[in-house]
Structure formats: structure tokens, C-alpha cells
Write a protein that holds these residues in place. Structure first.
Motif, PDB file in Angstrom:
ATOM      1  N   UNK A   1       0.816  -1.213   0.000  1.00 36.60           N
ATOM      2  CA  UNK A   1       0.000   0.000   0.000  1.00 36.60           C
ATOM      3  C   UNK A   1       0.849   1.262   0.000  1.00 36.60           C
ATOM      4  N   UNK A   2       1.931   1.276   0.742  1.00 42.06           N
ATOM      5  CA  UNK A   2       2.781   2.478   0.777  1.00 42.06           C
ATOM      6  C   UNK A   2       3.354   2.785  -0.592  1.00 42.06           C
ATOM      7  N   UNK A   3       3.860   1.774  -1.261  1.00 40.11           N
ATOM      8  CA  UNK A   3       4.426   1.999  -2.597  1.00 40.11           C
ATOM      9  C   UNK A   3       3.363   2.425  -3.599  1.00 40.11           C
TER      10      UNK A   3
ATOM     11  N   UNK B   1       0.652   6.582  -6.857  1.00 42.39           N
ATOM     12  CA  UNK B   1      -0.530   7.374  -7.209  1.00 42.39           C
ATOM     13  C   UNK B   1      -0.313   8.865  -6.990  1.00 42.39           C
ATOM     14  N   UNK B   2       0.354   9.237  -5.906  1.00 42.76           N
ATOM     15  CA  UNK B   2       0.630  10.662  -5.676  1.00 42.76           C
ATOM     16  C   UNK B   2       1.568  11.184  -6.761  1.00 42.76           C
TER      17      UNK B   2
ATOM     18  N   UNK C   1      -2.653  11.929  -8.091  1.00 40.55           N
ATOM     19  CA  UNK C   1      -3.806  11.698  -7.208  1.00 40.55           C
ATOM     20  C   UNK C   1      -3.410  12.180  -5.815  1.00 40.55           C
ATOM     21  N   UNK C   2      -4.157  13.147  -5.277  1.00 40.72           N
ATOM     22  CA  UNK C   2      -3.722  13.798  -4.042  1.00 40.72           C
ATOM     23  C   UNK C   2      -4.724  13.779  -2.896  1.00 40.72           C
ATOM     24  N   UNK C   3      -5.964  13.414  -3.145  1.00 42.02           N
ATOM     25  CA  UNK C   3      -6.980  13.452  -2.098  1.00 42.02           C
ATOM     26  C   UNK C   3      -7.290  12.062  -1.585  1.00 42.02           C
TER      27      UNK C   3
ATOM     28  N   UNK D   1     -10.344   5.304  -3.890  1.00 40.97           N
ATOM     29  CA  UNK D   1     -10.998   4.751  -5.082  1.00 40.97           C
ATOM     30  C   UNK D   1      -9.975   4.136  -6.036  1.00 40.97           C
ATOM     31  N   UNK D   2      -8.859   4.799  -6.229  1.00 34.48           N
ATOM     32  CA  UNK D   2      -7.835   4.293  -7.145  1.00 34.48           C
ATOM     33  C   UNK D   2      -7.253   2.970  -6.666  1.00 34.48           C
TER      34      UNK D   2
END
Length: 149
Positions: A25-27, A32-33, A37-39, A45-46
Motif C-alpha cells: 500500500x505504501x508503494x 498514485x501521488x 492523485x492527491x486526495x 478509489x484508485x
């Protein structure tokens, strides 16, 4: 992340890195960031991850000074997760993982994403470690030197 939050008895930099960013999950949050994707809701969702797991990993990445939280850039009441300079330095790691995955984890005609350079539209060249003289490096041409402090 302060050294007291990681295993100080671990002399290996790879092991310490894995302590901070080595879980799935961390990776994927970092990926994603990096991809814009920032929120929180958009990340959830992603990734299709449980809220508690996402919240835990985000806090861990903030504590490690990989991400920081800021007010939303559009003036709404939302908070956004942004890469710090330290977090941005993870880009070569994410690219290397992506390229290894493209090379070894997809069938010949299997659809997948590719990373391209925006200015040219061409795929990012394979990342390969080289020596100061430009020679290719491998496990047979390098060794780990233990440094005693």
C-alpha cells in the motif's frame, strides 16, 4: 522519519528502506501521488483499499517525511497529500519497479501501462546503474562495503 522510529539495530540501508516504504500500500500510494492523485477519497478509489489501511499508511508516510498534507490547491476544504523533496527522490525506485514489472510480469501481448517522457511521447529508457566511467554495473561488478561508525 526520525531514526528512533526505524530499526536502529539494522545496519542495512535496504532493510531500513523496506521498513518505511516496503509494503504494497505504501508503494502504491507513492505511485498514485506521483501520478497526480492527491486526495484521500481519490486515493481510496484508485487503490480500492480500506479507509483504515489507507489512513495508517498515509500517516506513516507523513511521519517518514515522504508526504505532507496541504490545503487543497482549488480552495476547497479538502486536504491534499503532496510529495516532499524526500518523497520525490523515490521516483527512480518506482520507475525501476515499473520497468522490471513490464519486462517480467506481463505476457507478450498483454496490455499494460508504460511510462513516457512528456516532451517526446517516447518510453522512458531502461534504468541501468553505471559506474563513474559509464560502464554497466551488476551484482558481479559491485560489492557491499560495511562501514563502521
Amino acid at each position: 522519519m526520525s531514526p528512533d522510529k526505524i530499526s536502529l539495530d539494522e545496519p542495512c540501508p535496504v532493510a531500513r528502506c523496506v521498513d518505511v516504504i516496503g509494503d504494497r500500500w505504501s508503494l502504491l500510494i507513492i505511485r498514485d501521488v506521483m501520478d497526480g492523485i492527491h486526495r484521500f477519497g481519490d486515493l481510496q478509489r484508485s487503490l480500492n483499499v480500506a479507509r483504515n489501511i489507507l489512513s495508517n499508511r498515509l500517516h506513516k508516510l507523513i511521519d517518514a517525511e515522504i508526504l505532507e498534507m496541504r490545503a487543497a490547491s482549488d480552495g476547497t476544504a479538502y486536504q491534499e497529500y503532496i510529495l516532499t523533496d524526500k518523497g520525490k527522490q523515490l521516483f527512480p525506485i518506482v520507475v525501476s519497479l515499473r520497468q522490471w514489472g513490464e519486462q517480467y510480469l506481463f505476457g507478450e501481448n498483454e496490455a499494460h501501462s508504460i511510462l513516457i517522457e512528456k516532451s517526446t511521447g517516447k518510453p522512458v529508457p531502461l534504468m541501468i546503474p553505471t559506474s563513474n566511467e559509464g560502464n554497466l554495473l551488476s551484482t558481479s561488478t559491485t560489492e557491499v562495503l560495511k562501514v563502521n561508525q
